[in-house]
Design an enzyme around this catalytic site. Structure first.
Site, PDB file in Angstrom:
ATOM      1  N   ARG A 107     -28.017 -10.639  22.427  1.00  0.00           N
ATOM      2  CA  ARG A 107     -27.268 -10.443  23.669  1.00  0.00           C
ATOM      3  C   ARG A 107     -26.596  -9.082  23.796  1.00  0.00           C
ATOM      4  O   ARG A 107     -26.190  -8.483  22.796  1.00  0.00           O
ATOM      5  CB  ARG A 107     -26.184 -11.526  23.797  1.00  0.00           C
ATOM      6  CG  ARG A 107     -26.785 -12.893  24.004  1.00  0.00           C
ATOM      7  CD  ARG A 107     -25.737 -13.982  24.125  1.00  0.00           C
ATOM      8  NE  ARG A 107     -26.394 -15.259  24.393  1.00  0.00           N
ATOM      9  CZ  ARG A 107     -27.039 -15.984  23.471  1.00  0.00           C
ATOM     10  NH1 ARG A 107     -27.066 -15.590  22.215  1.00  0.00           N
ATOM     11  NH2 ARG A 107     -27.635 -17.107  23.815  1.00  0.00           N
ATOM     12  N   HIS A 132     -32.316 -11.017  24.849  1.00  0.00           N
ATOM     13  CA  HIS A 132     -33.680 -10.656  24.442  1.00  0.00           C
ATOM     14  C   HIS A 132     -34.391  -9.763  25.467  1.00  0.00           C
ATOM     15  O   HIS A 132     -35.549 -10.002  25.823  1.00  0.00           O
ATOM     16  CB  HIS A 132     -34.502 -11.919  24.180  1.00  0.00           C
ATOM     17  CG  HIS A 132     -34.003 -12.769  23.041  1.00  0.00           C
ATOM     18  ND1 HIS A 132     -33.476 -12.236  21.885  1.00  0.00           N
ATOM     19  CD2 HIS A 132     -33.949 -14.126  22.886  1.00  0.00           C
ATOM     20  CE1 HIS A 132     -33.132 -13.226  21.067  1.00  0.00           C
ATOM     21  NE2 HIS A 132     -33.395 -14.371  21.652  1.00  0.00           N
ATOM     22  N   HIS A 206     -39.385 -13.915  16.813  1.00  0.00           N
ATOM     23  CA  HIS A 206     -38.639 -15.113  17.190  1.00  0.00           C
ATOM     24  C   HIS A 206     -39.441 -16.393  16.904  1.00  0.00           C
ATOM     25  O   HIS A 206     -39.530 -17.284  17.748  1.00  0.00           O
ATOM     26  CB  HIS A 206     -38.267 -15.022  18.676  1.00  0.00           C
ATOM     27  CG  HIS A 206     -37.004 -15.736  19.026  1.00  0.00           C
ATOM     28  ND1 HIS A 206     -36.960 -17.086  19.274  1.00  0.00           N
ATOM     29  CD2 HIS A 206     -35.740 -15.293  19.167  1.00  0.00           C
ATOM     30  CE1 HIS A 206     -35.721 -17.441  19.570  1.00  0.00           C
ATOM     31  NE2 HIS A 206     -34.951 -16.360  19.511  1.00  0.00           N
ATOM     32  N   ASP A 280     -25.617 -20.110  15.411  1.00  0.00           N
ATOM     33  CA  ASP A 280     -26.365 -19.160  16.239  1.00  0.00           C
ATOM     34  C   ASP A 280     -25.639 -17.826  16.051  1.00  0.00           C
ATOM     35  O   ASP A 280     -25.031 -17.303  16.974  1.00  0.00           O
ATOM     36  CB  ASP A 280     -26.330 -19.636  17.696  1.00  0.00           C
ATOM     37  CG  ASP A 280     -27.285 -18.836  18.576  1.00  0.00           C
ATOM     38  OD1 ASP A 280     -27.916 -17.899  18.063  1.00  0.00           O
ATOM     39  OD2 ASP A 280     -27.372 -19.157  19.782  1.00  0.00           O
ATOM     40  N   GLU A 345     -34.057 -14.041  12.454  1.00  0.00           N
ATOM     41  CA  GLU A 345     -34.392 -12.766  13.079  1.00  0.00           C
ATOM     42  C   GLU A 345     -33.686 -11.617  12.358  1.00  0.00           C
ATOM     43  O   GLU A 345     -32.522 -11.325  12.646  1.00  0.00           O
ATOM     44  CB  GLU A 345     -33.947 -12.781  14.545  1.00  0.00           C
ATOM     45  CG  GLU A 345     -34.579 -13.877  15.367  1.00  0.00           C
ATOM     46  CD  GLU A 345     -33.684 -14.253  16.539  1.00  0.00           C
ATOM     47  OE1 GLU A 345     -33.735 -13.561  17.559  1.00  0.00           O
ATOM     48  OE2 GLU A 345     -32.918 -15.228  16.426  1.00  0.00           O
TER      49      GLU A 345
HETATM   50  C1  BGC Z   1     -30.381 -16.790  20.249  1.00  0.00           C
HETATM   51  C2  BGC Z   1     -29.989 -18.090  20.920  1.00  0.00           C
HETATM   52  C3  BGC Z   1     -30.892 -18.326  22.096  1.00  0.00           C
HETATM   53  C4  BGC Z   1     -32.302 -18.353  21.614  1.00  0.00           C
HETATM   54  C5  BGC Z   1     -33.255 -18.496  22.771  1.00  0.00           C
HETATM   55  C6  BGC Z   1     -31.787 -16.949  19.800  1.00  0.00           C
HETATM   56  O1  BGC Z   1     -32.208 -15.772  19.173  1.00  0.00           O
HETATM   57  O2  BGC Z   1     -29.560 -16.471  19.180  1.00  0.00           O
HETATM   58  O3  BGC Z   1     -28.657 -18.031  21.349  1.00  0.00           O
HETATM   59  O4  BGC Z   1     -30.582 -19.515  22.765  1.00  0.00           O
HETATM   60  O5  BGC Z   1     -32.608 -17.187  20.919  1.00  0.00           O
HETATM   61  O6  BGC Z   1     -34.342 -19.194  22.422  1.00  0.00           O
END
Ligand code: BGC
Length: 382
Positions: A107, A132, A206, A280, A345
């Site tokens: 973010r 992203h 991801h 997260d 990640e």
């Molecule tokens: C983020 C999550 C997000 C997800 C989306 C992750 O990399 O940290 O907050 O909801 O990606 O699939």
């Protein structure tokens, strides 16, 4: 100013550490097709296969990992990554299954940052923030195949040109993503990017791992996780880092010894766990950024599969699949539910451009961004 990622020469070191240099067999790279998008664009695949039961299919859509099979402790190979059966479903996907995420992974606060005194506004696609890279990030782009090689190490390189202003980011960015597989059941992913104007970059993979099998009816919460991190970066209620770098001691974020994930993600006494609906968060990996080192290890007690995550970046985002809410039908019409899979990640810190105390995400013309990641598989005895 030099930042940590503008180094070179670690590839040889990595090959030495993981034994790739001593591969005795040939690994194979084979081209194929996944299907067409509505506009007629064919999504191509490249499958890398070795002689030790591992194969990984990657595709031009998002330079993504579409399937990855490795043996369990009985030698039975299964696909262990979440995903879909058609390109259209990937295009509609809000979860970034298997994708290359960028231009800026994770973010950016309200989608705003300042570079050389100029403020940039990115597209907002996650509550008040950018996630992203925006709604049409690298995961939604069709990359081209640059090269495909078989040999002791099989590999494919994908390429994407992100033009100046795309998603609101300055500078035209030339990006490559290379997947390589040798005989040691380690998938090496390396990202490189150059720019024609100052910009920000943070690229990662991801993939969602369910070590028991992507269509197993058990999730990942029984997995034992170790993260080599003595600190993490706490977030606000919109999952933006506050700027603090907090020691993990005495918190549910201390994974320095193997810990059952399910024992941590329901700890509502922690505001941080409540904000993330589980974990997260960005973990600050011990050791030196710029050096390939083990960041984390996950072990699935049922299948015996072990995944080690190696990287040369400063940090690791660990996301415990908290927003898989049962509304997604994945491969084989399998329903994905909360905690079914884990995402690791290796990357820079989220929202780095807005925190001068975080490692810099700036890329200047003449420099090369790099991020190297290894997902290494083995099995553990019962
Ligand atoms: C983020 C999550 C997000 C997800 C989306 C992750 O990399 O940290 O907050 O909801 O990606 O699939």
């Amino acid at each position: 100013m030099k930042s940590w990622f503008r180094g070179a020469g670690f590839l040889a070191g990595t090959a030495f550490v993981l034994g790739m240099a001593s591969a005795a067999h040939a690994a194979d790279a084979k081209r194929g097709q996944f299907g067409k998008l509505d506009d007629g664009t064919m999504i191509e695949t490249v499958t890398l296969t070795n002689d030790h039961g591992m194969s990984v299919t990657t595709m031009t859509l998002g330079a993504s990992v579409q399937t990855l099979s490795v043996p369990d402790r009985d030698g039975k190979s299964d696909d262990i990554v979440l995903g879909y059966d058609s390109p259209a479903e990937y295009l509609a996907d809000p979860q970034y299954f298997g994708a290359t995420v960028g231009r800026f992974a994770n973010r950016i606060d309200k989608g705003r940052f300042t570079l050389d005194g100029k403020q940039y506004q990115l597209e907002i696609n996650d509550g008040p923030n950018t996630l992203h890279g925006g709604s049409q990030g690298f995961d939604k782009r069709v990359w081209t195949i640059d090269s495909v090689k078989s040999g002791p190490t099989a590999s494919v390189t994908y390429r994407y040109k992100s033009v100046d202003g795309e998603g609101g980011y300055p500078g035209t960015l030339n990006v490559t993503a290379t997947y390589s597989l040798g005989e040691d059941n380690a998938l090496h992913i390396s990202y490189r990017a150059t720019t024609n104007a100052p910009t920000i970059v943070n690229i990662s993979n991801h993939s969602y791992w369910n070590l028991g099998g992507a269509t197993a009816n058990t999730g990942s919460m029984d997995d034992l996780l170790t993260i080599n991190a003595s600190a993490f970066t706490p977030v606000s209620d919109t999952l933006i880092p506050t700027g603090e770098v907090r020691p993990v001691d005495g918190t549910p974020f201390d994974f320095r010894t193997p810990t059952r994930i399910g024992d941590r993600v329901r700890d509502g006494s922690s505001e941080q766990i409540r904000y993330g609906h589980g974990i997260d968060h960005n973990f600050v990996i011990d050791g030196e950024a710029g050096t390939m080192r083990r960041m984390a290890r996950v072990e699935d007690p049922d299948s015996g599969r072990v995944l080690e995550i190696w990287g040369d970046g400063p940090a690791l985002q660990f996301y415990s699949g908290n927003f898989l809410d049962g509304t997604m039908l994945g491969k084989g019409k399998h329903i994905y539910r909360e905690g079914d899979a884990l995402v690791f990640e290796p990357q820079l810190y989220p929202d780095a451009p807005n925190h001068p105390n975080f490692p810099s995400a700036r890329l200047d013309p003449g420099d090369t961004y790099s991020n190297d990641i290894i997902f290494k598989f083995s099995t553990a005895d019962e």
